[in-house]
Design an enzyme around this catalytic site. Structure first.
Site, short mmCIF file in Angstrom:
data_model
loop_
_atom_site.label_atom_id
_atom_site.label_comp_id
_atom_site.label_asym_id
_atom_site.label_seq_id
_atom_site.Cartn_x
_atom_site.Cartn_y
_atom_site.Cartn_z
N LYS A 46 27.86 -10.33 -28.67
CA LYS A 46 26.51 -9.88 -29.02
C LYS A 46 26.08 -10.47 -30.36
O LYS A 46 26.89 -11.00 -31.12
CB LYS A 46 26.47 -8.36 -29.08
CG LYS A 46 27.39 -7.75 -30.13
CD LYS A 46 27.40 -6.23 -30.08
CE LYS A 46 28.35 -5.66 -31.13
NZ LYS A 46 28.36 -4.19 -31.11
N TYR A 267 16.23 -12.00 -62.37
CA TYR A 267 15.17 -11.00 -62.24
C TYR A 267 15.52 -9.74 -63.01
O TYR A 267 16.63 -9.24 -62.95
CB TYR A 267 14.95 -10.65 -60.77
CG TYR A 267 14.06 -11.61 -60.03
CD1 TYR A 267 12.73 -11.78 -60.42
CD2 TYR A 267 14.53 -12.34 -58.95
CE1 TYR A 267 11.90 -12.66 -59.74
CE2 TYR A 267 13.71 -13.22 -58.25
CZ TYR A 267 12.40 -13.38 -58.67
OH TYR A 267 11.57 -14.25 -58.00
#
Length: 376
Positions: A46, A267
């Site tokens: 999956k 940041y």
């Protein structure tokens, strides 16, 4: 680092190189087969084979002898079915989305029936088409996620006419704590599954996931269902990892610089240097599947030297502290190791406060992907 591969990745404009060792994938599958013998072993593929490329993964696993494949979503199954040989069974763990049953039957998909409503919809298609349609029947043994509740399973066992037209190939359940061998929930779920199986005594059983394979033969039942162990992550985090590494990830250096004391980094300026420092900026970030939680926690390696992340992980870049290297040793166009011989997939996940599944399945499309073919 293979210089030709590095040059190709740079020429293609990639910020990193993701290597997928299909030989290691094959070796892991065969190791699990040996552990589970004589029980056959399927493969959970999956989420694009946990982010590594479902076409290459299934081709490799099929060539190694795998004939049972599991995906999660109906759409995944529709996409994969045309690429699997006819003798490969393809199961849909979440069951079929409402309205997709006719197409699924025509495509030869095998749903995992998780509730009475899914069963009734699949049985209706069987009756309408005059076919006997295969399915797996899941029972919830203690995870409260998917599967028939015990009382619903008992009701079904006493109303076999509801299964008219449906052939149950396996009764299955899923272990919630198999990565924790000492957790008593494992034994409790095994007991619950054994009770459920007595309602369908002629039906084969599918139980063990990756961690369950290592819990002992009593968990193996008639079909094992590993996922993450195939891709090289540890089935049990408190034990040495017996699986081979399938993934390696190297990130490209964009530029290097020297900054004085008192310089804010990244940041928010969350780090301020207390002395002169040498930095490098890498061409990958959280848009490439490297969690922001690695800020000030993660690290890369260059020539065996650990280089820590400094400041926040950005969308497209990460700053690292390169003071541990001789001046000029690292330059733009070089690659540093995030996942590889010096740092495992599980170690990166631990630094990010997450699990290997999340790291693997989030690795983005902007890397240069290099497949290493399996021999034989």
């Amino acid at each position: 680092m293979d210089q030709a591969l590095a040059n190709k990745a740079l020429a293609n404009g990639a910020g990193g190189i993701l290597r997928v060792d299909l030989g290691a994938l094959k070796a892991n599958y065969l190791k699990l087969c040996q552990l589970a013998a004589p029980t056959p072993v399927s493969a959970v593929v999956k989420a694009d084979a946990y982010g590594l490329g479902v076409a290459a993964a299934t081709n490799t696993l099929y060539a190694a002898g795998c004939r049972h494949f599991f995906v999660a979503l109906t759409r995944e199954a529709f996409d994969l079915r045309p690429h699997l040989p006819a003798d490969a069974a393809l199961y849909v763990l979440n069951g079929l989305t409402p309205g997709s049953e006719d197409r699924a039957a025509a495509a030869g998909l095998i749903p995992v029936l998780n509730c009475p409503e899914q069963l009734d919809a699949w049985a209706a298609v069987a009756r309408q088409t005059g076919q006997t349609l295969p399915a797996l029947l899941q029972v919830d043994t203690g995870m409260s996620r998917l599967g028939f509740m015990p009382e619903d399973l008992k009701a079904l066992a006493h109303a076999p006419e509801r299964l008219q037209g449906v052939r149950i190939d396996y009764l299955m359940s899923h272990l919630a704590c198999a990565d924790e061998p000492a957790n008593p929930a494992n034994g409790q779920q095994l007991e619950a599954f054994e009770r459920a199986s007595r309602l369908f005594p002629e039906t084969p059983l599918c139980f063990a996931n990756s961690g369950g394979l290592f819990l002992g033969a009593e968990y193996h039942a008639d079909l094992c269902r590993p996922g993450i162990a195939l891709y090289g992550a540890a089935p049990h985090l408190d034990r040495p990892n017996p699986m081979q590494s399938v993934v390696a990830l190297d990130l490209a250096v964009i530029q290097t610089r020297s900054v004085p004391a008192g310089t804010r980094i990244g940041y928010g300026g969350t780090v301020v240097t207390d002395a002169p420092k040498r930095l490098a900026t890498l061409s990958a970030g959280y848009a490439d599947g490297l969690p922001r939680r690695l800020s000030d926690q993660g690290a890369v390696y260059f020539r065996g030297v650990r280089l820590p992340f400094i400041g926040r992980v950005s969308m497209d870049s990460i700053i690292i502290d390169i003071d541990a290297l001789p001046e000029g040793a690292l330059k733009a166009g070089d690659f540093v190791e995030l996942i590889g011989p010096n740092q495992s997939l599980d170690a990166v996940a631990e630094a990010a406060g997450t699990i290997a599944y999340e790291i693997l399945t989030q690795l983005g499309p902007r890397y240069h992907r290099h497949l290493i073919a399996a021999e034989g």
